[in-house]
Write a protein that holds these residues in place. Structure first.
Motif, PDB file in Angstrom:
ATOM      1  N   SER A  63       9.272  -2.970  -4.025  1.00 22.35           N
ATOM      2  CA  SER A  63       8.758  -1.748  -3.397  1.00 22.35           C
ATOM      3  C   SER A  63       8.834  -1.730  -1.872  1.00 22.35           C
ATOM      4  CB  SER A  63       7.293  -1.529  -3.805  1.00 22.35           C
ATOM      5  OG  SER A  63       7.147  -1.541  -5.208  1.00 22.35           O
ATOM      6  N   SER A  79      11.631   0.588   0.001  1.00 22.44           N
ATOM      7  CA  SER A  79      11.408   2.029  -0.128  1.00 22.44           C
ATOM      8  C   SER A  79      10.120   2.453   0.570  1.00 22.44           C
ATOM      9  CB  SER A  79      11.363   2.428  -1.607  1.00 22.44           C
ATOM     10  OG  SER A  79      10.334   1.749  -2.298  1.00 22.44           O
ATOM     11  N   THR A  80       9.181   1.509   0.759  1.00 25.73           N
ATOM     12  CA  THR A  80       7.961   1.818   1.496  1.00 25.73           C
ATOM     13  C   THR A  80       8.240   1.916   2.989  1.00 25.73           C
ATOM     14  OG1 THR A  80       6.564   0.716  -0.149  1.00 25.73           O
ATOM     15  CG2 THR A  80       5.646   0.975   2.049  1.00 25.73           C
ATOM     16  N   ARG A 101      12.763   5.959  -2.683  1.00 23.70           N
ATOM     17  CA  ARG A 101      11.577   6.501  -2.015  1.00 23.70           C
ATOM     18  C   ARG A 101      10.890   7.563  -2.880  1.00 23.70           C
ATOM     19  NH1 ARG A 101       8.775   5.333   2.902  1.00 23.70           N
ATOM     20  NH2 ARG A 101       7.535   7.169   3.395  1.00 23.70           N
ATOM     21  N   TYR A 118      -1.222  -3.844  -4.850  1.00 27.85           N
ATOM     22  CA  TYR A 118      -1.001  -2.647  -4.045  1.00 27.85           C
ATOM     23  C   TYR A 118      -1.701  -2.722  -2.698  1.00 27.85           C
ATOM     24  CZ  TYR A 118      -5.443  -0.328  -5.393  1.00 27.85           C
ATOM     25  OH  TYR A 118      -6.763   0.014  -5.580  1.00 27.85           O
ATOM     26  N   LEU A 125       0.921  -4.312  -0.625  1.00 26.69           N
ATOM     27  CA  LEU A 125       1.929  -3.338  -0.212  1.00 26.69           C
ATOM     28  C   LEU A 125       1.372  -2.420   0.880  1.00 26.69           C
ATOM     29  CD1 LEU A 125       4.800  -2.270  -0.731  1.00 26.69           C
ATOM     30  CD2 LEU A 125       3.806  -0.678  -2.395  1.00 26.69           C
ATOM     31  N   SER A 126       0.100  -2.055   0.773  1.00 20.87           N
ATOM     32  CA  SER A 126      -0.532  -1.221   1.797  1.00 20.87           C
ATOM     33  C   SER A 126      -0.553  -1.936   3.138  1.00 20.87           C
ATOM     34  CB  SER A 126      -1.964  -0.866   1.374  1.00 20.87           C
ATOM     35  OG  SER A 126      -1.983  -0.139   0.162  1.00 20.87           O
ATOM     36  N   ALA A 157       2.855  -1.898   4.652  1.00 23.06           N
ATOM     37  CA  ALA A 157       3.199  -0.580   5.191  1.00 23.06           C
ATOM     38  C   ALA A 157       2.516  -0.340   6.535  1.00 23.06           C
ATOM     39  CB  ALA A 157       2.809   0.506   4.186  1.00 23.06           C
ATOM     40  N   VAL A 169      -2.237   5.437   4.377  1.00 19.10           N
ATOM     41  CA  VAL A 169      -2.436   5.149   2.953  1.00 19.10           C
ATOM     42  C   VAL A 169      -3.608   5.972   2.421  1.00 19.10           C
ATOM     43  CG1 VAL A 169      -3.007   3.372   1.250  1.00 19.10           C
ATOM     44  CG2 VAL A 169      -1.561   2.787   3.204  1.00 19.10           C
TER      45      VAL A 169
END
Length: 281
Positions: free
Chosen positions: A105, A108-109, A117, A135, A138-139, A142, A158
């Motif tokens: 991921s 695409s993030t 995306r 997640y 992932l946050s 980002a 987010v």
């Protein structure tokens, strides 16, 4: 696939194709980290933040006690910043599906112009298996990636939404620990991540939290003066050091009225903010 019945062949083929695409995206994510210095740095910071969050989230409550002699609150344990080198072996490791999800991921993030995306990523795993940390990781990636690209870019990045309000409250506390960890790292790396603090807020409907700043101040004032008032603020302990937050009722000798205190909530700039009551934190 050959051993399956004829009616399952098409579905099996589709599933194999999707698995192949997922594996290719994981490899692409790994290559992306190897070739993009900013992405690599964001991934390092995200991993560090998740480890700090793991340590902080499992701390025992540091209970407060008002010391009349020194006119301040004393906590049951002394404040200590988390030390990643002094943690047990169950911390600091990703499970296979977690790191697979991250690798699949991250590109695409971080990059808005690639086909994936537009794909909605779904983590399908049993309760307690580690979906939240996946997640959150992932946050964190980002958020760090956005700051590394532009230190002044500090807008909302987010949004999290849950179907159950109780779950929302629980996850907010876990996410708050991550944000504290990220802010801890930002302060150590201002040249990279800028001077704007990482922050978090919550809105889940007036039955659970105040919906306006005016309402927040009104409920905060009531909490200070009325021992029967319900606490509408979801943070009951510092997400970073586990110091007690919320209502504290000082126990005084018999015959002397008790004084109500509210720890860690402060009225500031027309709203209510959370601030750890331990000045050492």
């Amino acid at each position: 696939i050959i051993s399956l019945g004829e009616e399952y062949q098409d579905a099996a083929s589709r599933h194999i194709d999707e698995c192949t695409k997922a594996a290719e995206r994981m490899r692409s994510g790994l290559i992306y980290l190897q070739n993009d210095a900013q992405a690599n740095r964001a991934f390092q910071l995200a991993n560090y933040a998740i480890l700090l969050q793991q340590i902080c989230s499992r701390r025992e409550l540091r209970k407060a006690n008002y010391d009349n002699a020194v006119k301040r609150y004393i906590f049951s344990t002394i404040y200590q910043a988390p030390n990643p080198l002094q943690t047990d072996t169950n911390r600091g490791n990703w499970r296979a599906f977690q790191v697979a999800f991250l690798l699949m991921s991250i590109q695409s993030t971080a990059e808005g112009d690639i086909p994936e995306r537009s794909t909605v990523e779904l983590i399908w795993f049993p309760t307690g298996g580690g979906k939240t940390e996946a997640y959150l990781g992932l946050s964190a990636f980002a958020l760090f990636m956005r700051r590394l690209k532009n230190r002044e870019d500090a807008g909302v990045n987010v949004l999290m939404r849950y179907t159950l309000r109780l779950l929302t409250a629980q996850q907010f506390q876990r996410a708050s620990a991550l944000i504290c960890a990220m802010e801890y790292l930002r302060r150590q790396n201002e040249n990279e991540l800028g001077k704007e603090p990482f922050s978090i807020g919550i809105w889940v409907g007036r039955e659970t939290t105040p919906n306006t700043r005016t309402d927040a101040i009104s409920k905060f004032n009531r909490l200070q003066r009325d021992s029967s008032a319900e606490n509408p603020f979801l943070i009951s302990r510092c997400p970073w050091c586990a110091a007690q937050m919320g209502r504290y009722q000082e126990k005084l000798p018999k015959g002397i009225p008790n004084s109500l205190y509210v720890l860690g909530y402060n009225q500031s700039r027309g709203t209510v903010i959370f601030k750890c009551p331990d000045n050492a934190c």
